[in-house]
Motif scaffolding. Structure first.
Motif, mmCIF file in Angstrom:
data_model
loop_
_atom_site.group_PDB
_atom_site.id
_atom_site.type_symbol
_atom_site.label_atom_id
_atom_site.label_comp_id
_atom_site.label_asym_id
_atom_site.label_seq_id
_atom_site.Cartn_x
_atom_site.Cartn_y
_atom_site.Cartn_z
ATOM 1 N N SER A 2 0.725 -1.079 -0.006
ATOM 2 C CA SER A 2 -0.091 -0.095 0.013
ATOM 3 C C SER A 2 0.850 1.087 -0.098
ATOM 4 O O SER A 2 0.705 2.129 -0.791
ATOM 5 C CB SER A 2 -0.806 -0.054 1.227
ATOM 6 O OG SER A 2 -0.197 -0.083 2.364
ATOM 7 N N GLU A 3 1.895 1.184 0.920
ATOM 8 C CA GLU A 3 2.947 2.453 0.874
ATOM 9 C C GLU A 3 4.350 1.715 0.703
ATOM 10 O O GLU A 3 4.720 1.180 1.749
ATOM 11 C CB GLU A 3 2.840 3.256 1.983
ATOM 12 C CG GLU A 3 1.408 4.107 1.962
ATOM 13 C CD GLU A 3 1.516 4.793 3.314
ATOM 14 O OE1 GLU A 3 2.440 5.189 4.203
ATOM 15 O OE2 GLU A 3 0.413 5.405 4.017
ATOM 16 N N SER A 4 4.566 1.615 -0.609
ATOM 17 C CA SER A 4 5.985 1.034 -0.591
ATOM 18 C C SER A 4 7.133 1.825 -0.045
ATOM 19 O O SER A 4 7.315 3.037 -0.121
ATOM 20 C CB SER A 4 6.439 0.977 -2.119
ATOM 21 O OG SER A 4 5.405 0.132 -2.749
ATOM 22 N N PRO A 5 7.787 1.025 0.937
ATOM 23 C CA PRO A 5 8.982 1.726 1.580
ATOM 24 C C PRO A 5 10.210 1.757 0.530
ATOM 25 O O PRO A 5 10.126 1.089 -0.443
ATOM 26 C CB PRO A 5 9.362 0.642 2.671
ATOM 27 C CG PRO A 5 8.792 -0.540 2.314
ATOM 28 C CD PRO A 5 7.461 -0.469 1.502
ATOM 29 N N GLU A 6 11.068 2.811 0.989
ATOM 30 C CA GLU A 6 12.277 3.014 0.019
ATOM 31 C C GLU A 6 13.315 1.871 0.224
ATOM 32 O O GLU A 6 14.205 1.851 -0.797
ATOM 33 C CB GLU A 6 12.832 4.220 0.153
ATOM 34 C CG GLU A 6 13.117 4.676 1.450
ATOM 35 C CD GLU A 6 13.837 6.136 1.726
ATOM 36 O OE1 GLU A 6 14.829 6.475 0.772
ATOM 37 O OE2 GLU A 6 13.412 6.966 2.505
ATOM 38 N N ALA A 7 13.388 1.144 1.321
ATOM 39 C CA ALA A 7 14.303 0.294 1.592
ATOM 40 C C ALA A 7 13.927 -0.728 2.654
ATOM 41 O O ALA A 7 12.672 -0.163 3.299
ATOM 42 C CB ALA A 7 15.610 0.784 1.907
ATOM 43 N N PHE A 8 14.551 -1.610 2.946
ATOM 44 C CA PHE A 8 14.308 -2.579 4.150
ATOM 45 C C PHE A 8 14.789 -1.875 5.384
ATOM 46 O O PHE A 8 14.145 -1.819 6.429
ATOM 47 C CB PHE A 8 14.952 -3.807 4.203
ATOM 48 C CG PHE A 8 14.429 -4.865 3.173
ATOM 49 C CD1 PHE A 8 13.392 -5.738 3.367
ATOM 50 C CD2 PHE A 8 15.066 -4.849 1.822
ATOM 51 C CE1 PHE A 8 12.739 -6.566 2.541
ATOM 52 C CE2 PHE A 8 14.409 -5.686 0.933
ATOM 53 C CZ PHE A 8 13.528 -6.717 1.357
ATOM 54 N N ILE A 169 19.315 -1.131 2.108
ATOM 55 C CA ILE A 169 19.488 0.203 2.972
ATOM 56 C C ILE A 169 19.278 1.364 2.117
ATOM 57 O O ILE A 169 19.648 1.292 1.092
ATOM 58 C CB ILE A 169 20.916 0.548 3.650
ATOM 59 C CG1 ILE A 169 21.047 -0.802 4.470
ATOM 60 C CG2 ILE A 169 21.098 1.680 4.238
ATOM 61 C CD1 ILE A 169 22.631 -0.883 4.785
ATOM 62 N N ALA A 170 18.475 2.410 2.547
ATOM 63 C CA ALA A 170 18.012 3.407 1.679
ATOM 64 C C ALA A 170 19.496 4.244 1.324
ATOM 65 O O ALA A 170 20.234 4.616 2.126
ATOM 66 C CB ALA A 170 16.948 4.482 2.694
ATOM 67 N N GLY A 171 19.271 4.389 0.206
ATOM 68 C CA GLY A 171 20.554 5.544 -0.593
ATOM 69 C C GLY A 171 21.521 4.610 -0.835
ATOM 70 O O GLY A 171 22.519 5.227 -1.332
ATOM 71 N N GLU A 172 21.460 3.251 -0.786
ATOM 72 C CA GLU A 172 22.523 2.177 -1.196
ATOM 73 C C GLU A 172 22.011 1.434 -2.216
ATOM 74 O O GLU A 172 20.839 0.850 -1.982
ATOM 75 C CB GLU A 172 23.368 1.685 -0.124
ATOM 76 C CG GLU A 172 23.735 2.443 0.902
ATOM 77 C CD GLU A 172 24.735 1.569 1.875
ATOM 78 O OE1 GLU A 172 25.051 0.507 1.625
ATOM 79 O OE2 GLU A 172 24.832 2.372 2.938
ATOM 80 N N LYS A 173 22.652 1.047 -3.377
ATOM 81 C CA LYS A 173 22.463 0.087 -4.338
ATOM 82 C C LYS A 173 22.300 -1.438 -3.650
ATOM 83 O O LYS A 173 23.183 -1.927 -2.993
ATOM 84 C CB LYS A 173 23.403 0.104 -5.510
ATOM 85 C CG LYS A 173 22.980 -0.747 -6.831
ATOM 86 C CD LYS A 173 23.947 -0.928 -7.693
ATOM 87 C CE LYS A 173 23.574 -1.328 -9.035
ATOM 88 N NZ LYS A 173 23.466 -2.786 -8.699
#
Length: 258
Positions: A2-8, A169-173
């Protein structure tokens, strides 16, 4: 989702991370699935190891439900070395260890003259409808699942191609290693031989051994479960990436009727 997070995980600095809904366990929305913590611990350990060493094995011990709240990672070398390196890391939640990981890193070297038996995974199937059993909870929706053997509602041996939809992790590939470890702890759930609505098959620990560095986002898991007559069992899976054989997963199981 429903609200896709940007990372785990969202990095908070000073070794602290905020787990997002993508880590949500199927058993408890306030707890994390074991896959993302395993990948995070390996990722943080990798940063402390000298170049030229590669992760060969990770064993993680789950000390209880992993709270889906801010966690802190602490790393300690156990057996430093230039050829082999043993490290321990702890995921701390609410000032108590929730997960303990031990990794062996092994020095890379020249290509050997023989590689041994090789394994070619089945082709990646076309996208299909989302399996109902894997929707409605964060981790199930944060990973794309495509079945090559069995089905979401079937019991027993199951094989899937799986790919995390978001970075670790957000901001990392997303790396190939993170992708493999995020899905590795799913072996028992994929290959359950008893209905999960009636039976628990809980792995207190998991070991993943990697023959080589994973490549790409897609990981193929061929998972099987065998139960004993005294309430224990073993779930195991063979891992491949699009290049071929990757490694093995093993999980001892506590089996109990709900």
């Amino acid at each position: 989702m429903s609200e896709s997070p940007e990372a785990f995980y969202l990095p908070l600095g000073d070794g602290r991370y905020e787990p997002t809904r993508a880590t949500e366990s199927p058993w408890d929305p306030a707890a994390q699935h074991g896959g993302p913590p395993t990948a995070l611990l390996a990722h943080v350990i990798d940063r402390t190891v000298e170049p030229g060493l590669r992760l060969g094995r990770i064993s993680v011990d789950f000390l209880g439900p992993i709270p889906r709240r801010e966690v802190r990672i602490e790393v300690s070398p156990v057996r430093p070395g230039r050829s082999i390196h043993l490290t321990e890391a702890r995921m701390i939640a609410d000032d108590r260890p929730a997960v303990i990981a031990r990794t062996w890193h092994i020095a890379t070297g020249p290509t050997p003259p023989a590689t041994g038996e090789q394994l070619t995974p089945p082709p990646l199937p076309a996208p299909g409808p989302k399996p109902p059993r894997l929707t409605g909870w964060g981790y199930g929706e944060a990973v794309e699942w495509r079945y090559t053997h069995g089905a979401p509602d079937a019991l027993g041996r199951t094989a899937v191609w799986a790919r995390p939809r978001v970075p670790l992790i957000a901001g990392e590939k997303l790396t190939g290693q993170a992708a493999a470890l995020i899905v590795a702890d799913s072996a028992n759930g994929l290959s359950a031989v008893l209905p999960m609505t009636e039976w628990l098959s809980i792995p207190p620990t998991m070991t993943t051994t990697l023959a080589r560095a994973p490549e790409g986002d897609w990981v193929h898991m061929d998972a099987r479960t065998t139960l004993s007559d005294d309430g224990l069992g073993v779930a195991r899976a063979t891992l491949c990436d699009p290049t071929g054989y990757l490694g093995e997963v093993a999980q001892p199981l506590l089996v109990r009727k709900r």
